[in-house]
Design a protein around this motif. Structure first.
Motif, short mmCIF file in Angstrom:
data_model
loop_
_atom_site.label_atom_id
_atom_site.label_comp_id
_atom_site.label_asym_id
_atom_site.label_seq_id
_atom_site.Cartn_x
_atom_site.Cartn_y
_atom_site.Cartn_z
N GLY A 88 0.78 -1.23 0.00
CA GLY A 88 0.00 0.00 0.00
C GLY A 88 0.81 1.28 0.00
O GLY A 88 0.25 2.35 -0.26
N PHE A 89 2.10 1.20 0.30
CA PHE A 89 2.88 2.44 0.33
C PHE A 89 4.36 2.16 0.18
O PHE A 89 4.87 1.10 0.54
CB PHE A 89 2.63 3.23 1.62
N ALA A 164 10.69 -0.34 -4.64
CA ALA A 164 9.68 0.72 -4.60
C ALA A 164 9.01 0.85 -5.97
O ALA A 164 9.65 0.72 -7.01
CB ALA A 164 10.32 2.04 -4.19
N THR A 165 7.72 1.14 -5.95
CA THR A 165 6.97 1.23 -7.20
C THR A 165 6.55 2.65 -7.56
O THR A 165 6.32 2.94 -8.72
CB THR A 165 5.72 0.34 -7.14
N PHE A 192 0.48 11.48 0.24
CA PHE A 192 1.54 11.07 1.15
C PHE A 192 1.12 11.35 2.58
O PHE A 192 0.22 12.16 2.85
CB PHE A 192 2.87 11.77 0.82
N ARG A 193 1.79 10.68 3.50
CA ARG A 193 1.56 10.90 4.92
C ARG A 193 2.90 11.04 5.62
O ARG A 193 3.86 10.34 5.31
CB ARG A 193 0.78 9.73 5.54
N ARG A 202 13.09 9.78 14.08
CA ARG A 202 12.90 9.57 12.65
C ARG A 202 11.77 10.45 12.10
O ARG A 202 10.76 10.64 12.77
CB ARG A 202 12.56 8.11 12.36
N LEU A 203 11.99 10.94 10.90
CA LEU A 203 10.96 11.59 10.11
C LEU A 203 10.64 10.65 8.96
O LEU A 203 11.52 10.27 8.21
CB LEU A 203 11.44 12.95 9.58
N ILE A 204 9.36 10.26 8.84
CA ILE A 204 8.97 9.19 7.92
C ILE A 204 7.93 9.73 6.95
O ILE A 204 6.93 10.33 7.38
CB ILE A 204 8.38 8.00 8.72
N VAL A 205 8.15 9.52 5.67
CA VAL A 205 7.21 9.96 4.65
C VAL A 205 6.78 8.73 3.84
O VAL A 205 7.61 8.04 3.24
CB VAL A 205 7.83 11.02 3.71
N ASP A 206 5.47 8.46 3.85
CA ASP A 206 4.90 7.32 3.13
C ASP A 206 4.10 7.80 1.93
O ASP A 206 3.33 8.77 2.05
CB ASP A 206 3.99 6.51 4.05
#
Length: 210
Positions: A88-89, A164-165, A192-193, A202-206
């Motif tokens: 999903g991400f 990654a897609t 994105f989230r 951590r800084l996380i971007v999905d």
């Protein structure tokens, strides 16, 4: 004015890991406990609940600008970057050496992308681009004697090794006067989230890859 860069390639299989940074959630990983733990701050255009996240891994995702304030006592020192592919991400993780995160701004930007300071154009694979601006932050510690290189990974990460897609490439576009910028090249403009996590910070971007 100084600009500092470090180069040391690293890669994983299911999760491309730079200097052992990890990703988790829906696919295999070389390192556990890299998802935001329970109680971690979640920052999105509309904040998702725990129940919603169980059924929708990107609940609250959107394409609007996401900002956060600094929780670090000094300039946050980047030490790891990772790319991962999950159900999903696709995920991009920025991990910092010390507790606390820099202030951040995550947003879609139109090309051309330019390097901080010089203004030189920067090529990034993809047709849509998200820039992650972090301040105060750097990959180099100027407060320790003559200075210590903290981020020793490459400034350009190919996302294909992570499977990654939608994420195609992650490129540093600036580490200049305590402002750290990384550009994320995407196959298309997708929701994105942004989430944050501690231990380590951590800084996380999905990004939605459905």
């Amino acid at each position: 004015m100084l600009r500092h860069r470090g180069f040391l390639a690293g890669a994983g299989l299911a999760c491309a890991v730079v200097t052992l940074a990890g990703c988790n959630g829906g696919s295999s990983s070389s390192e556990a406990n890299t998802e935001p733990p329970a109680g971690t701050t979640t920052t999105t255009a509309s904040v998702a609940t725990t129940t919603a996240e169980q059924t929708d891994p990107l609940a609250g995702a959107g394409t609007n600008v996401v900002v956060g304030t600094s929780t670090a006592k000094a300039a946050a020192l980047l030490q790891r970057v990772a790319i991962g592919h999950h159900d999903g991400f696709d995920r991009v993780v920025f991990e910092f050496r010390d507790p606390g995160l820099p202030g951040y701004r995550v947003e879609y930007v139109p090309p051309p992308l330019k390097e901080d300071g010089s203004g030189d154009p920067v090529d990034v694979a993809g047709s849509a681009f998200v820039v992650v601006r972090m301040e105060p932050a750097s990959g180099f510690d100027l407060n320790s004697g003559e200075g210590v290189l903290v981020y020793k990974g490459p400034k350009r990460l190919d996302a294909s090794g992570a499977g990654a897609t939608v994420v195609q490439e992650v490129v540093r576009t600036g580490d200049f006067e305590a402002v750290l910028n990384w550009a994320i090249g995407l196959e298309a403009k997708v929701p994105f989230r942004v989430t944050t996590a501690t231990s380590p910070a951590r800084l996380i971007v999905d990004f939605d890859n459905d």
